[in-house]
Design an enzyme around this catalytic site. Sequence first.
Site, PDB file in Angstrom:
ATOM      1  N   LYS A  45       0.904  -1.065   0.005  1.00 53.33           N
ATOM      2  CA  LYS A  45       0.099   0.170  -0.033  1.00 53.33           C
ATOM      3  C   LYS A  45       0.885   1.202   0.107  1.00 53.33           C
ATOM      4  CE  LYS A  45      -2.582   0.604   3.602  1.00 53.33           C
ATOM      5  NZ  LYS A  45      -3.478   0.562   4.690  1.00 53.33           N
ATOM      6  N   ASN A  69     -13.918   3.687  -3.047  1.00 45.66           N
ATOM      7  CA  ASN A  69     -13.101   3.883  -1.907  1.00 45.66           C
ATOM      8  C   ASN A  69     -12.660   5.146  -1.548  1.00 45.66           C
ATOM      9  OD1 ASN A  69     -10.241   3.924  -1.647  1.00 45.66           O
ATOM     10  ND2 ASN A  69     -10.297   3.008  -3.486  1.00 45.66           N
ATOM     11  N   ASN A  99       4.991   1.320  -3.340  1.00 45.08           N
ATOM     12  CA  ASN A  99       4.150   2.318  -3.793  1.00 45.08           C
ATOM     13  C   ASN A  99       4.460   3.580  -2.947  1.00 45.08           C
ATOM     14  OD1 ASN A  99       1.628   3.942  -3.822  1.00 45.08           O
ATOM     15  ND2 ASN A  99       1.475   2.532  -5.566  1.00 45.08           N
ATOM     16  N   ASN A 127       2.803   6.509  -7.176  1.00 45.53           N
ATOM     17  CA  ASN A 127       1.250   6.685  -7.385  1.00 45.53           C
ATOM     18  C   ASN A 127       1.009   8.395  -7.423  1.00 45.53           C
ATOM     19  OD1 ASN A 127      -1.310   7.507  -7.026  1.00 45.53           O
ATOM     20  ND2 ASN A 127      -1.546   6.922  -4.909  1.00 45.53           N
ATOM     21  N   CYS A 130      -2.174  12.102  -6.936  1.00 38.70           N
ATOM     22  CA  CYS A 130      -2.368  13.045  -5.617  1.00 38.70           C
ATOM     23  C   CYS A 130      -2.338  14.535  -6.244  1.00 38.70           C
ATOM     24  CB  CYS A 130      -1.240  12.891  -4.777  1.00 38.70           C
ATOM     25  SG  CYS A 130      -0.995  11.447  -4.212  1.00 38.70           S
ATOM     26  N   LYS A 165       2.558   4.969 -12.132  1.00 39.44           N
ATOM     27  CA  LYS A 165       1.265   4.555 -12.066  1.00 39.44           C
ATOM     28  C   LYS A 165       0.259   5.596 -12.472  1.00 39.44           C
ATOM     29  CE  LYS A 165      -2.266   2.130  -9.378  1.00 39.44           C
ATOM     30  NZ  LYS A 165      -2.567   1.532  -8.117  1.00 39.44           N
ATOM     31  N   THR A 266      -9.305  -4.842  -6.577  1.00 35.52           N
ATOM     32  CA  THR A 266     -10.223  -4.993  -6.203  1.00 35.52           C
ATOM     33  C   THR A 266     -10.854  -6.557  -5.653  1.00 35.52           C
ATOM     34  OG1 THR A 266     -11.252  -2.960  -6.841  1.00 35.52           O
ATOM     35  CG2 THR A 266     -12.788  -4.279  -6.374  1.00 35.52           C
TER      36      THR A 266
HETATM   37  C1  LIG Z   1      -9.306   0.197  -1.104  1.00 34.17           C
HETATM   38  C2  LIG Z   1      -7.987   0.333  -2.011  1.00 34.17           C
HETATM   39  C3  LIG Z   1      -6.996   1.062  -1.839  1.00 34.17           C
HETATM   40  C4  LIG Z   1      -6.205   1.657  -2.526  1.00 34.17           C
HETATM   41  N1  LIG Z   1      -4.851   2.277  -2.297  1.00 34.17           N
HETATM   42  C5  LIG Z   1      -4.116   2.420  -3.342  1.00 34.17           C
HETATM   43  C6  LIG Z   1      -2.698   2.951  -3.047  1.00 34.17           C
HETATM   44  O1  LIG Z   1      -2.461   3.098  -1.711  1.00 34.17           O
HETATM   45  N2  LIG Z   1      -1.894   3.256  -3.979  1.00 34.17           N
HETATM   46  C7  LIG Z   1      -2.243   3.242  -5.313  1.00 34.17           C
HETATM   47  O2  LIG Z   1      -1.424   3.406  -6.023  1.00 34.17           O
HETATM   48  N3  LIG Z   1      -3.263   2.683  -5.700  1.00 34.17           N
HETATM   49  C8  LIG Z   1      -4.290   2.298  -4.616  1.00 34.17           C
HETATM   50  N4  LIG Z   1      -5.591   1.662  -5.025  1.00 34.17           N
HETATM   51  C9  LIG Z   1      -5.804   1.594  -6.545  1.00 34.17           C
HETATM   52  C10 LIG Z   1      -5.705   0.172  -6.914  1.00 34.17           C
HETATM   53  O3  LIG Z   1      -4.198  -0.321  -6.839  1.00 34.17           O
HETATM   54  C11 LIG Z   1      -5.768  -0.043  -8.192  1.00 34.17           C
HETATM   55  O4  LIG Z   1      -5.216   1.064  -9.158  1.00 34.17           O
HETATM   56  C12 LIG Z   1      -7.486   0.095  -8.769  1.00 34.17           C
HETATM   57  O5  LIG Z   1      -8.207  -0.274  -7.769  1.00 34.17           O
HETATM   58  C13 LIG Z   1      -7.826  -0.416 -10.110  1.00 34.17           C
HETATM   59  O6  LIG Z   1      -7.648  -1.854 -10.172  1.00 34.17           O
HETATM   60  P1  LIG Z   1      -8.780  -2.836  -9.534  1.00 34.17           P
HETATM   61  O7  LIG Z   1     -10.037  -2.557 -10.347  1.00 34.17           O
HETATM   62  O8  LIG Z   1      -8.196  -4.320  -9.782  1.00 34.17           O
HETATM   63  O9  LIG Z   1      -8.965  -2.699  -8.165  1.00 34.17           O
HETATM   64  C14 LIG Z   1      -6.531   1.234  -4.234  1.00 34.17           C
HETATM   65  C15 LIG Z   1      -7.657   0.547  -4.475  1.00 34.17           C
HETATM   66  C16 LIG Z   1      -8.538   0.128  -3.645  1.00 34.17           C
HETATM   67  C17 LIG Z   1      -9.722  -0.322  -3.900  1.00 34.17           C
END
Ligand SMILES: Cc1cc2nc3c(=O)[nH]c(=O)nc-3n(C[C@H](O)[C@H](O)[C@H](O)COP(=O)(O)O)c2cc1C
Length: 306
Positions: A45, A69, A99, A127, A130, A165, A266
């Site tokens: 994370k 989220n 990350n 990431n 932001c 990303k 997800t």
């Molecule tokens: C609860 C949650 C927390 C996330 N935290 C981060 C994060 O800390 N850093 C990041 O780059 N992406 C974060 N993401 C984004 C995911 O890594 C991903 O890019 C996004 O959910 C799309 O992929 P998916 O549809 O397979 O979830 C988060 C997504 C979710 C659902």
Amino acid sequence: MSRLATSFCGIALRNPVIAASGTLGYGLEFAKQVDLDSLGGLVVKGLSREPIEGNPAPRVYETAAGMINSIGLQNVGVRAFVAEKLPALAKLRTAVFANIFGYRTEDYVEVARVLEDHEGLAGYELNVSCPNTKHGGIYFSSDPMLLSEVVSAVKRVVRRPLMVKLSPNVAAIEPLARAAEESGADALSLVNTFVALAIDPHTRRPRLGNGFGGLSGPAIRPIALRMVYEAAQAVKIPVIGLGGIASGADAAEFMIAGASAVEVGTANFWDPQSPLRIARELDEFLKRENVARAADLTGTLRFHED
Ligand SMILES: Cc1cc2nc3c(=O)[nH]c(=O)nc-3n(C[C@H](O)[C@H](O)[C@H](O)COP(=O)(O)O)c2cc1C
């Protein structure tokens, strides 16, 4: 060598299915449920310079074929991460990616510097979704100049591969993909979540404590797939695809669109073993389709009959 074994930026992966950031914590919390060594890779994370407590509850809301989220990038901070989490992560036999996020370029650089002093990471994922607090809250991910600034600044202080990303919340992904590549990104990953809103019609209030959130899951997959294709067409560096992947066939689609590997986010919320299952399903798909190696799928989309 197995059909699934692959590599990008010189990082060997036992399979091309990586757990996405924020969806499997720091990995270690899931060690009893998931054989972490069998993952293609693990992105922990997001890490910031200082610890962050995150947003007010509720932080997640389930939608049709997805979830919104607004966790608020809660994390222990990079120093606690290297002291308390990294030593155990370093023992895993899978590629672990950190990350990194921040609100000023200096924040990203500082987190990267701290991580550089420690062993156990295969690479970084920036990431950039932001707001830049020095530039009136414009997102790093939506402005090629701000994106270039942060990518080149981090690139100067790291020796490990740097993956950037990208956010899908832009009208055109190509200028951002190119800006990241030209500033020294070794790979791209996309997509992050789509800015979204859920409303409770009875209270007439947002369903999430923070108001807006990020939409993820199968609901976003076709749009993510289109953007991965466009980004892969625009750059020469490897692209890692994600957004709603829930099966081996989904993973194959992203690779056909141009991805060298995929991430699964997800899907971990309904089953933390999803990346392992998806890798198995991808292997079965390759076997059925007579494809010798997963990498042979990358960029093989045929738009027209030939
Ligand atoms: C609860 C949650 C927390 C996330 N935290 C981060 C994060 O800390 N850093 C990041 O780059 N992406 C974060 N993401 C984004 C995911 O890594 C991903 O890019 C996004 O959910 C799309 O992929 P998916 O549809 O397979 O979830 C988060 C997504 C979710 C659902």
